[in-house]
Design a protein around this motif. Structure first.
Motif, PDB file in Angstrom:
ATOM      1  N   ARG A  67      26.724  41.811  30.901  1.00 49.55           N
ATOM      2  CA  ARG A  67      25.897  40.653  30.545  1.00 49.55           C
ATOM      3  C   ARG A  67      24.514  40.799  31.162  1.00 49.55           C
ATOM      4  O   ARG A  67      24.374  41.065  32.355  1.00 49.55           O
ATOM      5  CB  ARG A  67      26.547  39.345  31.030  1.00 49.55           C
ATOM      6  CG  ARG A  67      25.732  38.104  30.651  1.00 49.55           C
ATOM      7  CD  ARG A  67      26.312  36.833  31.222  1.00 49.55           C
ATOM      8  NE  ARG A  67      27.609  36.532  30.639  1.00 49.55           N
ATOM      9  CZ  ARG A  67      28.369  35.507  31.021  1.00 49.55           C
ATOM     10  NH1 ARG A  67      27.953  34.719  32.008  1.00 49.55           N
ATOM     11  NH2 ARG A  67      29.527  35.287  30.438  1.00 49.55           N
ATOM     12  N   LYS A 293      24.682  32.106  20.961  1.00 47.04           N
ATOM     13  CA  LYS A 293      23.853  32.045  22.175  1.00 47.04           C
ATOM     14  C   LYS A 293      23.241  30.658  22.341  1.00 47.04           C
ATOM     15  O   LYS A 293      23.213  30.111  23.450  1.00 47.04           O
ATOM     16  CB  LYS A 293      22.761  33.114  22.104  1.00 47.04           C
ATOM     17  CG  LYS A 293      21.959  33.261  23.390  1.00 47.04           C
ATOM     18  CD  LYS A 293      20.996  34.436  23.302  1.00 47.04           C
ATOM     19  CE  LYS A 293      20.238  34.618  24.608  1.00 47.04           C
ATOM     20  NZ  LYS A 293      19.306  35.778  24.541  1.00 47.04           N
ATOM     21  N   ARG A 296      25.945  27.712  23.416  1.00 46.45           N
ATOM     22  CA  ARG A 296      26.448  27.617  24.792  1.00 46.45           C
ATOM     23  C   ARG A 296      25.610  26.684  25.663  1.00 46.45           C
ATOM     24  O   ARG A 296      26.130  26.073  26.592  1.00 46.45           O
ATOM     25  CB  ARG A 296      26.492  29.013  25.420  1.00 46.45           C
ATOM     26  CG  ARG A 296      27.647  29.867  24.923  1.00 46.45           C
ATOM     27  CD  ARG A 296      27.847  31.081  25.802  1.00 46.45           C
ATOM     28  NE  ARG A 296      29.086  31.789  25.439  1.00 46.45           N
ATOM     29  CZ  ARG A 296      29.121  32.888  24.730  1.00 46.45           C
ATOM     30  NH1 ARG A 296      27.994  33.440  24.307  1.00 46.45           N
ATOM     31  NH2 ARG A 296      30.271  33.458  24.440  1.00 46.45           N
TER      32      ARG A 296
END
Length: 438
Positions: A67, A293, A296
């Motif tokens: 990540r 993305k 979240r």
């Protein structure tokens, strides 16, 4: 003290005088390494960019998460963190000693917190400073389960997998229980259960519920919509808002008969799952990844708008057992291992981990056989076709992870017996913690 020392001398004398081979304790024979590989637009392997020797032992079930340019590796008694720049150059940032082995790893979706489930329980690690990670909590799973006052408690629980999304942490546990195994299972399984922790306060997980008992509970994979959770044991179970979703009768069994319901014998226990959200068309256009993305970190109103753009609870779950890979379309919820005369995928000697590039390239960590790239086409009888086989690795492949256009391969020891040390012999005699693991 004098008595203990005398016993210790006698112990050494017996070993040296009577059994010299006992002192020939095996050492790690396969170096732990991290390799990064450049991928083409369609997921094909282009070239190796860098290879990083890892200073600590990588052994047994291990897991890797990538990540934001950082690679997190949970393995035998440690968490390692490496850095990968845009050119794929690797640099080891830190290695944190931890208790336990057989590790499963998840990161909090928004906070710099890592969660590790292993033989010692649930470990919480602050990774805000990747050069100095800190263990901040250690939860004993037996103690946590006791808080739920379950009617049929699970004895000696061990975490087998872990997933984290949207302030919820889900663990699969195996242990001993008085409840009988599933009557359809031809091979007995360990009792299992699925538990949910609230991690709205990321540093302090709080157990809040147990889901269904699930014999053989081994892996978990989470979506982002309505706490969607897929869990595999003797059967595959899907939850939304922690309630089972309807399934076709006997369509999601890994251990069952009659075999015609699945098209053939199931090739081993489940070792890993990956959920790819959205349609093939949305993935090709790059639409789904961007929405995920945004979702979240979005507020409730923004989430409702994003949900209109693509169905965030639909897609494909790629399931790796010990010897094969199979897809499950979430709209059909059906597993079939054989189509006509052909199996869905090739049979592998042993699989340890998978990851997905888009919705068509599946990378498989196959231990001593290296890494395979499988092409997935739902319209072919043989739905997974071997495309590339990467054999030039320094040690068996334990896990793979994909981030952007790069493939990361974790190599190390398949088992634990080669990571014993001479001090284990001393610790056994003195009654201290330690000793041979196999």
């Amino acid at each position: 003290m004098k008595c203990k020392f005398s016993r210790f001398l006698m112990f050494l004398f017996i070993i040296v005088g009577c059994s010299p081979s006992a002192l020939k304790v095996e050492r790690a024979i396969a170096p732990g390494t991290l390799t990064v590989i450049q991928l083409s637009d369609n997921g094909s392997i282009k070239q190796t960019l860098d290879q990083l020797p890892l200073t600590e032992t990588i052994a047994g079930p291990s897991e890797m998460v990538v990540r934001d340019g950082r690679v997190y590796i949970a393995s035998y008694k440690q968490l390692s963190i490496a850095e990968s720049n845009d050119n794929g150059k690797l640099r080891l940032l830190s290695s944190l000693p931890l208790p336990g082995y057989d590790a499963a790893l998840a990161l909090h979706s928004t906070a710099a917190i890592a969660y590790i489930a292993n033989t010692e329980g649930l470990l919480v690690v602050d990774v805000a400073d990747p050069t100095q990670p800190k263990q901040i909590a250690h939860l004993r799973l037996a103690n946590e389960l006791a808080k739920l006052n379950l009617p049929t408690p699970l004895k000696g629980p061990t975490g087998t997998d872990i997933g984290c999304e949207d302030n919820k942490l889900v663990l699969t546990l195996q242990g001993e229980s008085e409840s009988p195994n599933t009557p359809h299972a031809s091979i007995p399984s360990r009792a299992g259960i699925v538990v949910v922790f609230d991690v709205e306060k990321p540093r302090s997980p709080r157990i809040e519920r147990a889901l269904d008992p699930l014999p053989g509970a081994s892996t978990v994979e989470m979506g982002i919509y309505r706490h969607q959770t897929f869990v595999a044991g003797d059967e595959m179970v899907e939850y939304q808002d922690f309630k089972r979703t309807p399934t076709t009768s006997m369509g999601l069994w890994f251990k069952n008969h009659p075999r015609e319901m699945t098209g053939g014998e199931i090739p081993g226990n489940v070792v890993e799952m990956k959920f790819v959200m959205g349609s093939r068309e949305d993935w090709k256009a790059g639409k789904t990844a961007g929405i995920i993305k945004q979702y979240r970190s979005a507020n409730p109103q923004e989430r409702r708008e994003l949900e209109k753009l693509t169905p965030l609870d639909q897609g494909i779950v790629f399931i790796a057992t010990e010897h094969a890979v199979v897809p499950m379309d979430t709209s059909h919820k059906w597993l079939r291992w054989r189509v006509g005369e052909k199996t869905v995928s090739d049979h592998f000697s042993r699989l340890y981990g998978i990851d997905i590039y888009g919705q068509s390239a599946v990378y498989v960590a196959a231990g001593e056989k290296g890494v395979y790239l499988l092409r997935f086409d739902p319209f072919m009888d043989h739905q997974f076709k071997k495309w590339t086989h990467l054999k030039s690795l320094p040690a068996p492949a334990l896990d793979v992870a994909i981030s952007g256009d790069k493939l990361y391969v974790l190599c190390g020891e398949l088992g634990l017996r080669n990571v014993q040390h001479n001090e284990d012999l001393i610790s056994i005699e003195l009654g201290q913690e330690g000793g041979a693991l196999d």
